[in-house]
Design an enzyme around this catalytic site. Sequence first.
Site: not given
Ligand code: ARG
Length: 466
Positions: A31, A118, A163-164, A285, A291, A293, A298, A325, A330, A333
Amino acid sequence: MTDVSGKAGHSLWGGRFAAKPAELMRRINASIDIDKRMAAEDLAGSRAHAAMLADVGVIGREDEQAIQKGLNAIEAEIAAGAFPFREALEDIHMNVEARLTELIGPAAGRLHTARSRNDQVALDFRLWVREACDRSASQIRDLQRALLRQAEACADDLMPGFTHLQPAQPVTFGHHLMAYVEMFGRDASRFDDARTRMNECPLGAAALAGTSFPIDREQTARALGFDRPTANSLDSVSARDFALEAMAAGAICATHLSRLAEEIVIWMTPAFGFISLSDAFTTGSSIMPQKRNPDAAELIRAKVGRILGSLVNLTVVMKGLPLAYGKDMQEDKPPTFEAFDALELSLLAMTGMIDDLTPGRAAMAAAAGGGFSTATDLADWLVRRLGLPFREAHHITGRAVARAEALGGGLADLPLEDLQALEPRIEADIYDVLTPAASVASRVSQGGTAPVQVRRQIARWKEILA
Ligand code: ARG
């Protein structure tokens, strides 16, 4: 130096492993490309943790100082773009720890005492989201300030209220913009509320059950700007509702942005001509030379798809996950980063557009009187002056509108005889209430569109945003 991805599996967790992970395992597991955005948070967490470990005597002061120096060196490497991010080391946490080992040797191995990835990732991510909430709230307030500037300049400028999307009653452009100041004010406060709720420190939960070391969680919580440590170690490593709540606040804000964006698109079309945008916030355009725009508007209108989609994404990831966990988490993110990136860009571009726009005062004022927009004022006159029940006044006014429509003019163009044919007690001063300016000026109820009320709203917000 330890081989961080050596034959015996993985140096940071590979003790019981005899072989390396499959290439595909490595790819699905890594990751680092995403979570390297949390490098600053990871370093902050490690600094607080190391200081606390030394203070309670779990690690020696010399080791702590070596760790702090190493973390500073890593920070400098990252700032210089010289840090070797390695996919084989999976994530930001192990990239930092492995680099620390390269820089300071075995003392680095003491940093992870009484800590797990974790609680480390729970901390880093919470810090990142907290910062994103603060940034969003502050960008929203900048947008409110831009709206406030335009509203103040346009507190008297007539426009049709809809309105509307049908002409309803005249309002002022300033009043209309102040409606968005209210909406964005609630959006900013939603981020503030989310921040308050999330501001508990999960560090010290370790893997899931806490730790046998005599750690001081109050100390690390304080050092990292939290109000207190989290209360339950299982919850600490499992909770991601702080990110869901922040994204929900973001999705609502994006929804408001999309409404304003849509109005900008409508207002800017020549058929309306209520505003114009400069070259800075429009595009041309490639085939139609005439044009101009409103692409930024948008795109802001569309970004809510990404932001709300990200909220749905993470909600589905979290749904049904057993404690504590799970690696599923993971996947928290990418949607969160994507949502806040999109929100930030939308807020900045919207603020730019609001600053950039020029009101088309004449077109707005001309449209403000269209569509029999002062019909309610006529009905109100009948109630006030003749004491008619509103329903009866509504009916008479409806007939006046039909008559005006048949004659091809507005209500103010109706001859007095035509009005008196509908209600003989009508007098010539009824025309005083039939102009959009009179209509607007009369709506002095609290929060109404009369310029004196709009100025009160503006003054209140100026104070709040000062
Ligand atoms: N890269 C992991 C995450 O974003 C970190 C935690 C991983 N923990 C584990 N026991 N594998 O969640």
